[in-house]
Design an enzyme around this catalytic site. Sequence first.
Site, PDB file in Angstrom:
ATOM      1  N   THR A   1       0.070  -0.318  -5.425  1.00  0.00           N
ATOM      2  CA  THR A   1      -0.609   0.934  -5.110  1.00  0.00           C
ATOM      3  C   THR A   1      -1.525   1.289  -6.265  1.00  0.00           C
ATOM      4  O   THR A   1      -1.126   1.207  -7.420  1.00  0.00           O
ATOM      5  CB  THR A   1       0.429   2.063  -4.900  1.00  0.00           C
TER       6      THR A   1
ATOM      7  N   GLY B   1       1.103   5.564  -7.395  1.00  0.00           N
ATOM      8  CA  GLY B   1       0.225   4.589  -8.032  1.00  0.00           C
ATOM      9  C   GLY B   1       0.624   4.260  -9.456  1.00  0.00           C
ATOM     10  O   GLY B   1       0.344   3.168  -9.955  1.00  0.00           O
TER      11      GLY B   1
ATOM     12  N   THR C   1       0.858  -1.177   0.000  1.00  0.00           N
ATOM     13  CA  THR C   1       0.000   0.000   0.000  1.00  0.00           C
ATOM     14  C   THR C   1       0.894   1.226   0.000  1.00  0.00           C
ATOM     15  O   THR C   1       2.108   1.113   0.062  1.00  0.00           O
ATOM     16  CB  THR C   1      -0.928   0.025   1.236  1.00  0.00           C
TER      17      THR C   1
ATOM     18  N   CYS D   1       4.232   2.006  -8.495  1.00  0.00           N
ATOM     19  CA  CYS D   1       4.233   0.832  -7.610  1.00  0.00           C
ATOM     20  C   CYS D   1       3.061  -0.086  -7.953  1.00  0.00           C
ATOM     21  O   CYS D   1       1.909   0.356  -7.948  1.00  0.00           O
ATOM     22  CB  CYS D   1       4.131   1.292  -6.154  1.00  0.00           C
TER      23      CYS D   1
END
Length: 178
Positions: free
Chosen positions: A168, A162, A7, A165
């Site tokens: 994410t 985002g 996350t 990764c």
Amino acid sequence: MEQFHGTTILSVRRGNVVALGGDGQVTLGNIVMKGTARKVRKVYSGKVLVGFAGGTADAFTLLERFESKLEKHQGHLMRASVELAKDWRTDRMLRRLEAMLLVADHETTLVITGNGDVLEPNDGIGAIGSGGTYAQSAAKALQENTELSPLEIVKKSLTIAGELCIYTNLSHTIETLD
């Protein structure tokens, strides 16, 4: 069974305003189980922001413990965080929990780890999770080179994380204190 993981949680402080946000992706191994999870909360009557990364069940256990420490210490963030870290380090059950917390109030931002660390970022930018370094780097650049608000910095930085990764996503929950 594989562990839930991955996350991005980011907190940015500028002046007397702090924003804390996170993405919504929950993965189990290489499968996205949910894309709209809320990993950021306001606690203690809306006076403290909390974000968590790591194992979902572990994170909720720690969140509950943290909230009880806040109540016990009348909302004193540093004291509650240190007491949680002590318990986390010494309690056999808690020691096995795999999660991290990022917490903030009007004055302080702290990262709490399972090793018993309570860390206060120097620049008011804290990040945890698999995409944390991407988001933190973006936030640092935006804070130093723009006049964007903490909310806008968190939103843009989470978007950048985002895009880089795989753990994410672009579904964000952002809370602020001002």
